[in-house]
Design a protein around this motif. Sequence first.
Motif, PDB file in Angstrom:
ATOM      1  N   PHE A   1     -59.654 -59.541 -20.915  1.00  0.00           N
ATOM      2  CA  PHE A   1     -59.866 -57.998 -19.891  1.00  0.00           C
ATOM      3  C   PHE A   1     -61.818 -58.252 -19.312  1.00  0.00           C
ATOM      4  O   PHE A   1     -62.221 -58.229 -20.256  1.00  0.00           O
ATOM      5  CB  PHE A   1     -60.110 -56.882 -20.447  1.00  0.00           C
ATOM      6  CG  PHE A   1     -58.266 -56.941 -20.627  1.00  0.00           C
ATOM      7  CD1 PHE A   1     -57.841 -56.001 -19.165  1.00  0.00           C
ATOM      8  CD2 PHE A   1     -57.626 -57.360 -21.299  1.00  0.00           C
ATOM      9  CE1 PHE A   1     -56.030 -56.252 -20.068  1.00  0.00           C
ATOM     10  CE2 PHE A   1     -56.077 -57.023 -21.729  1.00  0.00           C
ATOM     11  CZ  PHE A   1     -55.526 -56.117 -21.244  1.00  0.00           C
ATOM     12  N   ILE A   2     -61.979 -58.388 -18.277  1.00  0.00           N
ATOM     13  CA  ILE A   2     -64.113 -57.849 -17.790  1.00  0.00           C
ATOM     14  C   ILE A   2     -63.393 -56.450 -18.085  1.00  0.00           C
ATOM     15  O   ILE A   2     -63.145 -55.915 -17.124  1.00  0.00           O
ATOM     16  CB  ILE A   2     -63.879 -59.357 -17.046  1.00  0.00           C
ATOM     17  CG1 ILE A   2     -63.654 -59.983 -17.002  1.00  0.00           C
ATOM     18  CG2 ILE A   2     -64.931 -58.589 -15.663  1.00  0.00           C
ATOM     19  CD1 ILE A   2     -65.398 -60.761 -17.894  1.00  0.00           C
ATOM     20  N   VAL A   3     -64.353 -55.882 -18.990  1.00  0.00           N
ATOM     21  CA  VAL A   3     -64.825 -54.543 -18.127  1.00  0.00           C
ATOM     22  C   VAL A   3     -66.493 -54.353 -17.307  1.00  0.00           C
ATOM     23  O   VAL A   3     -66.704 -55.134 -17.702  1.00  0.00           O
ATOM     24  CB  VAL A   3     -64.618 -53.544 -19.471  1.00  0.00           C
ATOM     25  CG1 VAL A   3     -63.268 -53.755 -19.978  1.00  0.00           C
ATOM     26  CG2 VAL A   3     -65.638 -54.030 -20.526  1.00  0.00           C
ATOM     27  N   ALA A   4     -65.781 -54.082 -16.184  1.00  0.00           N
ATOM     28  CA  ALA A   4     -67.137 -53.617 -15.439  1.00  0.00           C
ATOM     29  C   ALA A   4     -67.575 -52.734 -14.431  1.00  0.00           C
ATOM     30  O   ALA A   4     -66.467 -52.928 -13.644  1.00  0.00           O
ATOM     31  CB  ALA A   4     -67.653 -55.460 -15.037  1.00  0.00           C
ATOM     32  N   ASP A   5     -68.090 -51.926 -13.695  1.00  0.00           N
ATOM     33  CA  ASP A   5     -68.486 -50.912 -12.997  1.00  0.00           C
ATOM     34  C   ASP A   5     -68.629 -51.276 -11.314  1.00  0.00           C
ATOM     35  O   ASP A   5     -68.975 -52.734 -11.842  1.00  0.00           O
ATOM     36  CB  ASP A   5     -68.614 -49.776 -13.616  1.00  0.00           C
ATOM     37  CG  ASP A   5     -70.732 -50.353 -13.079  1.00  0.00           C
ATOM     38  OD1 ASP A   5     -71.665 -49.816 -12.540  1.00  0.00           O
ATOM     39  OD2 ASP A   5     -70.948 -50.504 -14.177  1.00  0.00           O
ATOM     40  N   ARG A   6     -68.256 -50.936 -10.900  1.00  0.00           N
ATOM     41  CA  ARG A   6     -68.932 -51.181  -9.008  1.00  0.00           C
ATOM     42  C   ARG A   6     -69.616 -52.112  -9.007  1.00  0.00           C
ATOM     43  O   ARG A   6     -70.046 -52.464  -8.300  1.00  0.00           O
ATOM     44  CB  ARG A   6     -67.986 -50.444  -7.769  1.00  0.00           C
ATOM     45  CG  ARG A   6     -68.923 -49.242  -8.252  1.00  0.00           C
ATOM     46  CD  ARG A   6     -68.095 -48.353  -7.067  1.00  0.00           C
ATOM     47  NE  ARG A   6     -68.947 -47.088  -6.740  1.00  0.00           N
ATOM     48  CZ  ARG A   6     -69.265 -45.682  -8.327  1.00  0.00           C
ATOM     49  NH1 ARG A   6     -68.027 -45.752  -8.688  1.00  0.00           N
ATOM     50  NH2 ARG A   6     -69.593 -44.728  -7.487  1.00  0.00           N
ATOM     51  N   THR A   7     -71.202 -51.675  -9.899  1.00  0.00           N
ATOM     52  CA  THR A   7     -72.342 -52.000  -9.510  1.00  0.00           C
ATOM     53  C   THR A   7     -72.150 -53.721  -9.485  1.00  0.00           C
ATOM     54  O   THR A   7     -73.606 -54.757  -9.414  1.00  0.00           O
ATOM     55  CB  THR A   7     -73.321 -51.405  -9.948  1.00  0.00           C
ATOM     56  OG1 THR A   7     -73.103 -51.653 -11.872  1.00  0.00           O
ATOM     57  CG2 THR A   7     -73.310 -49.999  -9.584  1.00  0.00           C
ATOM     58  N   LYS A   8     -71.471 -54.234 -10.295  1.00  0.00           N
ATOM     59  CA  LYS A   8     -71.525 -55.859 -10.674  1.00  0.00           C
ATOM     60  C   LYS A   8     -71.129 -56.124 -10.009  1.00  0.00           C
ATOM     61  O   LYS A   8     -71.118 -57.923  -9.843  1.00  0.00           O
ATOM     62  CB  LYS A   8     -70.369 -56.001 -11.518  1.00  0.00           C
ATOM     63  CG  LYS A   8     -71.344 -54.487 -13.536  1.00  0.00           C
ATOM     64  CD  LYS A   8     -72.644 -54.774 -13.656  1.00  0.00           C
ATOM     65  CE  LYS A   8     -73.165 -54.351 -14.454  1.00  0.00           C
ATOM     66  NZ  LYS A   8     -72.499 -53.820 -15.759  1.00  0.00           N
ATOM     67  N   LEU A   9     -70.172 -56.002  -8.730  1.00  0.00           N
ATOM     68  CA  LEU A   9     -69.746 -56.250  -8.238  1.00  0.00           C
ATOM     69  C   LEU A   9     -70.354 -57.230  -6.809  1.00  0.00           C
ATOM     70  O   LEU A   9     -70.995 -56.505  -5.995  1.00  0.00           O
ATOM     71  CB  LEU A   9     -68.314 -55.567  -6.484  1.00  0.00           C
ATOM     72  CG  LEU A   9     -67.081 -56.254  -6.411  1.00  0.00           C
ATOM     73  CD1 LEU A   9     -66.431 -56.236  -7.382  1.00  0.00           C
ATOM     74  CD2 LEU A   9     -65.816 -54.659  -5.896  1.00  0.00           C
ATOM     75  N   HIS A  10     -69.501 -58.570  -6.172  1.00  0.00           N
ATOM     76  CA  HIS A  10     -70.398 -59.549  -5.590  1.00  0.00           C
ATOM     77  C   HIS A  10     -71.643 -60.147  -5.979  1.00  0.00           C
ATOM     78  O   HIS A  10     -72.385 -60.514  -4.988  1.00  0.00           O
ATOM     79  CB  HIS A  10     -70.249 -58.907  -3.861  1.00  0.00           C
ATOM     80  CG  HIS A  10     -69.578 -57.972  -3.584  1.00  0.00           C
ATOM     81  ND1 HIS A  10     -68.742 -58.342  -2.838  1.00  0.00           N
ATOM     82  CD2 HIS A  10     -68.833 -56.772  -3.404  1.00  0.00           C
ATOM     83  CE1 HIS A  10     -67.622 -58.107  -2.681  1.00  0.00           C
ATOM     84  NE2 HIS A  10     -67.733 -57.076  -2.511  1.00  0.00           N
TER      85      HIS A  10
END
Length: 250
Positions: free
Chosen positions: A202-211
């Motif tokens: 599982f990759i656990v990351a908040d939306r600031t990491k997207l793109h």
Amino acid sequence: MLNAERHNLIMDLLKLRGSVKLRDIMDASDSSESTVRRDLADLEEQGLLKRVHGGAILSQERATELSMGEKSVINVRGKKEIARIAALTVADGDCIYLDAGSTTFEIIHFLAGRDITVVTNGLMHVEELVSLDLKAYILGGKMKAKTKAVIGGIALENIMNYRFDKAFIGANGINIVDGYTTPDMEEALLKRRVMNLSDETFIVADRTKLHHSHFAKMFDLEDAVIIIDQMEAEDKARFMKKTTVMEALE
């Protein structure tokens, strides 16, 4: 509102949220869509942000990384919700891997009292695990002062002693083309090896990491399930073509 005032408003919103929608900027600044688009183009030219479909995200250098302390104060609510969802996937008797990082650290509090075994490369993580009387092992190797993560050749050898039911791994960037990335090549190699030793990753990351996309590739999108706080409907549709996405704040 003057150009400079709008630019400051946009950057304040981005620093607070990590990403911002075009409509939100228009409403906050009482400006037209064409005006806001020009502002975003100007700020992107200055290297302050990156335009994406429907808005913008903060610009990040590919080879830089925030400290553990800096990461821990960003999007705290989103990270706690991600952690709660991640913990729900853990079953009693599981042997899990917890990657060093601020989002994975939040998972620990939802594991208290569970009959599980945890392996981690995070110094702060193992201290917290032991304080909660959870069975914990820490990898040996080179310690990164900035993030309190153990990495390097010794860690790569040490990890081969384990097999995991589930692994929870952080990422600095999640990109539809580049997959999961991080600024540090040694850390990327360890994350990749953990993924190969786990039944589920599982990759656990908040939306600031997207793109975002950073220097070192960890592995491809399809190699892990994404647990994220929120994702735009259009983004989710694109990412779901390659992997499973679990939203914590639907």
